[in-house]
Design a protein around this motif. Structure first.
Motif, mmCIF file in Angstrom:
data_model
loop_
_atom_site.group_PDB
_atom_site.id
_atom_site.type_symbol
_atom_site.label_atom_id
_atom_site.label_comp_id
_atom_site.label_asym_id
_atom_site.label_seq_id
_atom_site.Cartn_x
_atom_site.Cartn_y
_atom_site.Cartn_z
ATOM 1 N N ALA A 1 -68.160 -0.541 -62.363
ATOM 2 C CA ALA A 1 -68.202 -1.001 -61.004
ATOM 3 C C ALA A 1 -69.288 0.320 -60.419
ATOM 4 N N LEU A 2 -69.326 1.551 -60.822
ATOM 5 C CA LEU A 2 -70.470 2.266 -60.183
ATOM 6 C C LEU A 2 -72.096 1.540 -59.943
ATOM 7 N N PRO A 3 -72.464 1.894 -58.702
ATOM 8 C CA PRO A 3 -73.554 1.410 -58.876
ATOM 9 C C PRO A 3 -74.689 2.523 -59.042
ATOM 10 N N GLU A 4 -75.520 1.540 -59.252
ATOM 11 C CA GLU A 4 -76.781 2.558 -60.353
ATOM 12 C C GLU A 4 -77.507 3.805 -59.298
ATOM 13 N N GLY A 5 -76.621 5.441 -60.566
ATOM 14 C CA GLY A 5 -76.648 6.161 -59.769
ATOM 15 C C GLY A 5 -75.877 7.005 -59.827
ATOM 16 N N ALA A 6 -75.055 6.101 -59.534
ATOM 17 C CA ALA A 6 -73.501 6.720 -59.418
ATOM 18 C C ALA A 6 -73.076 8.165 -60.566
ATOM 19 N N TRP A 7 -72.022 8.811 -60.350
ATOM 20 C CA TRP A 7 -71.515 9.819 -61.210
ATOM 21 C C TRP A 7 -69.883 9.592 -61.082
ATOM 22 N N PRO A 8 -69.469 9.168 -62.522
ATOM 23 C CA PRO A 8 -67.950 9.444 -62.542
ATOM 24 C C PRO A 8 -67.080 10.272 -62.533
ATOM 25 N N ASN A 9 -66.058 10.601 -62.081
ATOM 26 C CA ASN A 9 -65.439 11.000 -62.146
ATOM 27 C C ASN A 9 -63.708 11.181 -63.125
ATOM 28 N N TYR A 10 -62.947 11.660 -62.934
ATOM 29 C CA TYR A 10 -62.093 11.413 -63.800
ATOM 30 C C TYR A 10 -60.209 13.085 -63.482
ATOM 31 N N VAL A 11 -59.636 12.412 -62.906
ATOM 32 C CA VAL A 11 -58.068 13.444 -62.324
ATOM 33 C C VAL A 11 -56.833 12.834 -63.403
ATOM 34 N N LEU A 12 -56.851 13.968 -63.740
ATOM 35 C CA LEU A 12 -54.794 13.354 -64.550
ATOM 36 C C LEU A 12 -53.845 14.381 -63.623
ATOM 37 N N GLY A 13 -54.408 15.483 -62.311
ATOM 38 C CA GLY A 13 -53.088 15.784 -61.560
ATOM 39 C C GLY A 13 -54.025 16.726 -60.725
ATOM 40 N N ASN A 14 -52.833 17.118 -59.540
ATOM 41 C CA ASN A 14 -53.724 17.705 -58.694
ATOM 42 C C ASN A 14 -51.822 17.972 -57.927
ATOM 43 N N HIS A 15 -52.150 19.038 -56.686
ATOM 44 C CA HIS A 15 -51.216 19.388 -56.009
ATOM 45 C C HIS A 15 -50.187 17.991 -55.578
ATOM 46 N N ASP A 16 -50.614 16.601 -55.268
ATOM 47 C CA ASP A 16 -49.716 15.420 -54.626
ATOM 48 C C ASP A 16 -49.577 14.609 -55.356
ATOM 49 N N GLU A 17 -48.875 15.171 -57.663
ATOM 50 C CA GLU A 17 -49.052 14.315 -58.072
ATOM 51 C C GLU A 17 -47.715 14.732 -59.187
ATOM 52 N N PRO A 18 -46.581 14.494 -59.471
ATOM 53 C CA PRO A 18 -46.098 15.288 -60.851
ATOM 54 C C PRO A 18 -47.127 15.576 -61.702
ATOM 55 N N ARG A 19 -46.675 16.784 -61.996
ATOM 56 C CA ARG A 19 -47.974 17.183 -62.828
ATOM 57 C C ARG A 19 -47.382 16.402 -64.844
ATOM 58 N N LEU A 20 -48.918 16.705 -65.309
ATOM 59 C CA LEU A 20 -48.856 15.544 -66.286
ATOM 60 C C LEU A 20 -47.499 15.422 -67.619
ATOM 61 N N ALA A 21 -47.321 17.018 -68.059
ATOM 62 C CA ALA A 21 -46.332 17.484 -68.834
ATOM 63 C C ALA A 21 -45.086 16.748 -68.658
ATOM 64 N N THR A 22 -44.713 16.363 -67.160
ATOM 65 C CA THR A 22 -43.802 15.284 -66.968
ATOM 66 C C THR A 22 -43.879 14.382 -66.460
ATOM 67 N N HIS B 1 -70.739 12.477 -52.947
ATOM 68 C CA HIS B 1 -71.565 12.264 -54.480
ATOM 69 C C HIS B 1 -70.722 12.212 -55.308
ATOM 70 N N MET B 2 -69.337 12.145 -55.027
ATOM 71 C CA MET B 2 -68.129 11.280 -55.759
ATOM 72 C C MET B 2 -66.880 11.379 -54.937
ATOM 73 N N PRO B 3 -66.216 9.981 -55.151
ATOM 74 C CA PRO B 3 -64.736 9.794 -54.405
ATOM 75 C C PRO B 3 -64.304 9.880 -55.277
ATOM 76 N N PHE B 4 -62.973 11.298 -55.034
ATOM 77 C CA PHE B 4 -61.741 11.023 -56.189
ATOM 78 C C PHE B 4 -62.291 9.831 -57.034
ATOM 79 N N ASN B 5 -61.389 9.528 -57.938
ATOM 80 C CA ASN B 5 -60.867 8.636 -58.272
ATOM 81 C C ASN B 5 -59.378 8.590 -59.702
ATOM 82 N N PHE B 6 -58.974 8.223 -58.868
ATOM 83 C CA PHE B 6 -57.183 8.017 -59.237
ATOM 84 C C PHE B 6 -57.050 7.952 -59.753
#
Length: 542
Positions: free
Chosen positions: A323-344, A296-301
């Protein structure tokens, strides 16, 4: 038709070890998460939660080494506790997404124990075994993400097993139909318990080159990478992951998730792919019923890695949309358990700008716990670090401990996270937890948390911010990224110091400022131009 829930709701990632400790042992748990769900659903107004792993595990990689896919680790609770959590989510109209770790198990899993018992074991082919070369070297040059070869010799049987990560995490053989059937049944097990979706760990790694060819050397820095992964980045990883037939496996996962019941569910893949055409291919092909065959969505990092400038962020967003194929829904990420926090990573001045961007772009946003407070990374002392990646690679800069520290709920010594004393917590608290915490920020109308609550409310109340088309805005001053969502919402973001004035498109001059980083929300007509503060922005709604 109404869009599915996973296209309109915000996802909030919870790292269970660090969200709330209900039994006072210094480690978060499922009853603690259940206790804090009203904060997510009611205080924030979030629509879905994603839980990082809670399965039985020796914790060599903090739950990403699973020893039983259909139970709960005792340190986190019981299956009854999970059922209570799922029920509470649904009482609060929260969708529940859980981590699914299909590429590898723990070496303590009963499957691997049987597999390594002998070359004739019934489960030998459930994992990837190969003979070493005549000189005793590994079968090929594949490397572990955590450093060193991706092969470990089993002395008893004389063969080597593949592990893309730690040697305690042997790779499952998805080319064995029994393995795939067992893993798909695991998805059904959790859906039967109320799970609404899955975040699939290192999804594209599950199928490798069947010929086991060597990876070629890398001659240029990895595209889009935020940080060097050391030895691992000396190769182009074209054979040890993302073999072409992974798309067929994703199609079977998609059919399993979509076909389980009439309820809408979601499969989200953790896929670190920065070539956007290859990334978009993981959505799959049209199926003829308005859906796509893949995830449904590959994470977009991508936003984790672009330069934090208006021009670079816009270029990435425009490229994703193209780049999205027709019918695809985008997504966005700015932080997670593997990356430095956005405030830092981005600086404290960008906490609100980042939230405004994340919550207004077309697509599903994922918000990491504590980022709404402006929680910073913690420089965990070397003798308190837990992350095996940094320890085994010999590179302390790779440690992910700093972004996984306990949630700060109040200014008490253990921040309301636990009744255990601070020195008994599994990781230390951030130094400013007496000020950067939920209780303090709820009492401050000018806090980061107050802003995120307003932003989430505006998103919920504005259909254009949920489903409206994206169009980049030209003719804005340097340092400004502007875009429209449908016909009714205009977003202006200023990536820089000082103030800047932006002339508004004519159709938005009678609109109102529905949201701003500096508190001008809810005023009268926007007018012909608006001033944007340093590292700030506005949303104008018609």
């Amino acid at each position: 038709m109404s869009p599915p829930w996973w296209q309109t709701r915000v996802v909030y990632q919870i790292y269970p070890r660090s969200f709330q400790d209900a039994n006072g042992d210094g480690v978060g748990d499922l009853p603690g998460v259940t206790e804090r769900l009203p904060y997510v659903a009611e205080t924030l107004g979030i629509g879905a939660v994603w839980l990082s792993p809670f399965y039985p595990s020796p914790q060599a990689d903090f739950g990403y080494d699973v020893s039983d896919y259909r139970d709960v680790d005792p340190q986190f609770g019981t299956l009854d506790d999970f059922d209570a959590l799922a029920a509470r989510c649904h009482e609060l109209d929260l969708k529940l997404i859980v981590d699914f770790v299909p590429n590898h198990s723990s070496d303590q899993h009963a499957w691997f124990q049987e597999s390594r018992a002998g070359r004739e074991s019934a489960k030998r082919d459930w994992y990837v075994w190969r003979d070493p070369t005549p000189d005793g070297s590994p079968p090929n040059n594949w490397l572990s993400h955590f450093g060193g070869p991706a092969w470990t010799l089993d002395e008893a049987t004389g063969q080597m097993y593949l592990h893309s990560f730690l040697h305690e995490q042997p790779d499952l053989n998805w080319r064995n139909p029994e393995v795939e059937a067992e893993m798909l049944d695991t998805l059904r097990f959790w859906m039967d318990r109320g799970v609404d979706g899955f975040r699939i760990d290192v999804a594209h790694s599950i199928l490798k080159d069947p010929e086991m060819r060597d990876n070629p050397p890398r001659t240029a820095p990895p595209e889009g990478a935020f940080k060097s992964l050391g030895e691992y980045d000396t190769q182009l990883h074209v054979h040890d992951k993302a073999h072409a037939d992974v798309h067929d496996a994703f199609a079977r996962i998609r059919r399993t998730v979509d076909g389980h019941s009439d309820a809408e569910r979601v499969a989200i893949g953790e896929i670190h792919e920065f070539d956007l055409d290859r990334w978009a291919s993981f959505y799959g092909e049209p199926t003829g019923d308005g859906r796509l065959s893949g995830l449904h969505m590959p994470f977009n990092f991508g936003l984790l890695n672009v330069e934090w400038t208006a021009a670079d962020v816009r270029a990435h967003v425009d490229a994703v949309e193209a780049a999205l194929p027709e019918g695809a829904w985008p997504n966005y990420v700015l932080g997670n358990h593997d990356e430095p926090r956005l405030a830092t990573r981005l600086g404290p001045e960008s906490v609100r700008l980042a939230g405004l961007l994340l919550l207004t772009l077309r697509g599903t946003p994922t918000l990491y716990y504590g980022d709404e407070l402006g929680m910073p990374d913690v420089d965990v002392p070397l003798d308190q670090r837990k992350d095996p990646w940094a320890e085994r690679s010999g590179d302390p800069t790779l440690s992910r401990d700093g972004c996984r520290t306990p949630m700060a709920w109040d200014g008490s010594p253990s921040a309301g996270f636990s009744t255990a004393p601070p020195d008994a917590l599994w990781l230390p608290l951030h130094a400013s937890h007496d000020r950067v915490n939920v209780e303090a920020e709820l009492a401050d109308p000018d806090s980061h948390l107050a802003f995120y609550r307003r932003a989430l409310a505006v998103r919920r109340a504005t259909p254009a911010l949920q489903t409206g088309a994206y169009a980049g805005l030209d003719g804005v001053p340097d340092g400004v990224f502007g875009f429209t969502r449908g016909d009714d919402a205009l977003v202006l973001l200023h990536f820089g110091g000082g103030a800047v004035h932006v002339d508004l498109p004519a159709r938005f001059r009678d609109g109102r400022v529905a949201l701003s980083t500096d508190g001008r929300d809810g005023g009268g007509a926007a007018g012909a131009s608006l001033a944007l503060p340093a590292w700030g922005g506005v949303v104008v709604v018609r």
